[in-house]
Design a protein around this motif. Structure first.
Motif, PDB file in Angstrom:
ATOM      1  N   PRO A   1       0.639  -0.938  -0.035  1.00 29.12           N
ATOM      2  CA  PRO A   1      -0.430  -0.127   0.014  1.00 29.12           C
ATOM      3  C   PRO A   1       0.470   1.565   0.066  1.00 29.12           C
ATOM      4  N   ALA A   2       0.363   2.256  -0.025  1.00 31.74           N
ATOM      5  CA  ALA A   2       1.052   3.541  -0.262  1.00 31.74           C
ATOM      6  C   ALA A   2       1.818   3.791   1.153  1.00 31.74           C
ATOM      7  N   SER A   3       1.158   3.530   2.051  1.00 33.48           N
ATOM      8  CA  SER A   3       1.357   3.995   3.347  1.00 33.48           C
ATOM      9  C   SER A   3       2.808   2.904   3.573  1.00 33.48           C
ATOM     10  N   LEU A   4       3.077   2.239   3.347  1.00 30.78           N
ATOM     11  CA  LEU A   4       4.167   1.481   3.800  1.00 30.78           C
ATOM     12  C   LEU A   4       5.441   1.725   3.437  1.00 30.78           C
ATOM     13  N   SER A   5       5.808   2.783   5.062  1.00 33.00           N
ATOM     14  CA  SER A   5       6.663   3.463   5.514  1.00 33.00           C
ATOM     15  C   SER A   5       8.358   2.396   6.184  1.00 33.00           C
ATOM     16  N   GLU A   6       9.477   3.277   6.171  1.00 34.05           N
ATOM     17  CA  GLU A   6      10.451   2.227   6.177  1.00 34.05           C
ATOM     18  C   GLU A   6      10.356   2.363   8.117  1.00 34.05           C
ATOM     19  N   GLN A   7       9.418   2.937   9.201  1.00 33.58           N
ATOM     20  CA  GLN A   7       9.579   3.218  10.299  1.00 33.58           C
ATOM     21  C   GLN A   7       8.158   0.946  10.164  1.00 33.58           C
ATOM     22  N   SER A   8       7.452   1.209   9.400  1.00 29.33           N
ATOM     23  CA  SER A   8       7.006  -0.187   9.933  1.00 29.33           C
ATOM     24  C   SER A   8       7.069  -1.477   8.865  1.00 29.33           C
ATOM     25  N   VAL A   9       7.991  -1.288   7.991  1.00 29.54           N
ATOM     26  CA  VAL A   9       9.597  -1.776   7.719  1.00 29.54           C
ATOM     27  C   VAL A   9      10.226  -2.657   8.545  1.00 29.54           C
ATOM     28  N   ALA A  10      10.756  -1.475   9.854  1.00 30.87           N
ATOM     29  CA  ALA A  10      11.428  -2.017  10.503  1.00 30.87           C
ATOM     30  C   ALA A  10      10.338  -3.220  10.940  1.00 30.87           C
ATOM     31  N   ILE A  11       9.516  -3.521  11.079  1.00 29.26           N
ATOM     32  CA  ILE A  11       8.769  -3.886  12.228  1.00 29.26           C
ATOM     33  C   ILE A  11       8.990  -5.592  11.764  1.00 29.26           C
ATOM     34  N   HIS A  12       7.954  -5.321  10.407  1.00 28.17           N
ATOM     35  CA  HIS A  12       7.657  -6.678   9.506  1.00 28.17           C
ATOM     36  C   HIS A  12       8.809  -7.164   9.515  1.00 28.17           C
ATOM     37  N   GLY A  13       9.459  -6.912   7.724  1.00 31.85           N
ATOM     38  CA  GLY A  13      10.245  -6.841   7.893  1.00 31.85           C
ATOM     39  C   GLY A  13      10.065  -6.638   5.941  1.00 31.85           C
ATOM     40  N   LEU A  14       8.894  -6.416   5.816  1.00 35.30           N
ATOM     41  CA  LEU A  14       8.172  -7.057   4.305  1.00 35.30           C
ATOM     42  C   LEU A  14       7.940  -5.426   3.704  1.00 35.30           C
ATOM     43  N   ARG A  15       9.009  -5.898   2.780  1.00 33.38           N
ATOM     44  CA  ARG A  15       9.999  -4.620   1.895  1.00 33.38           C
ATOM     45  C   ARG A  15       8.464  -4.424   0.370  1.00 33.38           C
ATOM     46  N   HIS A  16       9.074  -3.384  -0.550  1.00 32.00           N
ATOM     47  CA  HIS A  16       8.152  -2.768  -1.466  1.00 32.00           C
ATOM     48  C   HIS A  16       8.749  -4.344  -2.213  1.00 32.00           C
TER      49      HIS A  16
END
Length: 208
Positions: free
Chosen positions: A74-89
């Motif tokens: 989604p458009a709201s996928l950010s570095e902060q959330s990636v740092a938690i769940h590890g799922l990148r674009h």
């Protein structure tokens, strides 16, 4: 009685079609453990990036029929959330459209009650998405495994300070550690806690 009324009320506009099974009577010996990975801890802003679900039947965890889905970034996928769940674009390039992923999930859940750790959050996320897509609200209230754990201990140790962190609960119950912030692993962990509390005997207070 109240569960039947609730299901009838929420399902009154969906008596026919793909969503009708959601509003049947829930089986007494089947549940679905559910977990989402999302872009935010705020359910009003969070968007789903991964879905994990596993069925429980009687005293068995049906891991062979587990559901593990990734959703298009989604458009709201950010570095902060990636740092938690590890799922990148790039990890979500082959993900499903949210509509398709949720249709799979709802077919998997059917009328079963939902189990989870912080299940109120996951249910809120699911209902907000379903309302936006189809005007749909699920009838399930959700079974919170940390609440089950608390109540089991509180009945025997009413003055105790009870640690409700997921790692603490698993350690006390002797459950194997699974990867954190992985939707399917978290769903399986919640299911194992549920089964342990449903089938096990009285709990001793955890040693310090």
């Amino acid at each position: 009685m109240w569960d039947r009324c609730r299901r009838h009320w929420y399902g009154r506009a969906f008596r026919h079609g793909d969503f009708a099974p959601l509003f049947d009577c829930a089986p007494s010996d089947e549940w679905v453990a559910l977990d989402f990975e999302t872009t935010s801890l705020d359910p009003e802003r969070a968007e789903i990036v991964a879905i994990g679900a596993v069925r429980i039947k009687g005293n068995r965890l049906l891991t062979g029929e587990a559901l593990s889905l990734r959703v298009q970034a989604p458009a709201s996928l950010s570095e902060q959330s990636v740092a938690i769940h590890g799922l990148r674009h790039q990890d979500l390039q082959q993900g499903l459209a949210l509509d398709a992923a949720l249709r799979q999930l709802l077919a998997f859940i059917g009328p079963r009650e939902l189990v989870g750790y912080h299940i109120a959050y996951d249910l809120r996320i699911l209902n907000l998405a379903c309302q936006k897509l189809w005007g749909l609200h699920l009838p399930q209230r959700g079974i919170e495994v940390s609440r089950l754990y608390h109540d089991h201990l509180y009945r025997r140790y009413p003055d105790a300070v009870i640690d409700l962190r997921l790692t603490a609960i698993c350690q006390h119950l002797g459950l194997p550690p699974l990867p954190a912030h992985d939707a399917l692993a978290d769903a399986v962990t919640a299911a194992l806690i549920f089964l342990r509390l449903q089938l096990g005997g009285p709990l001793a207070y955890p040693k310090v």
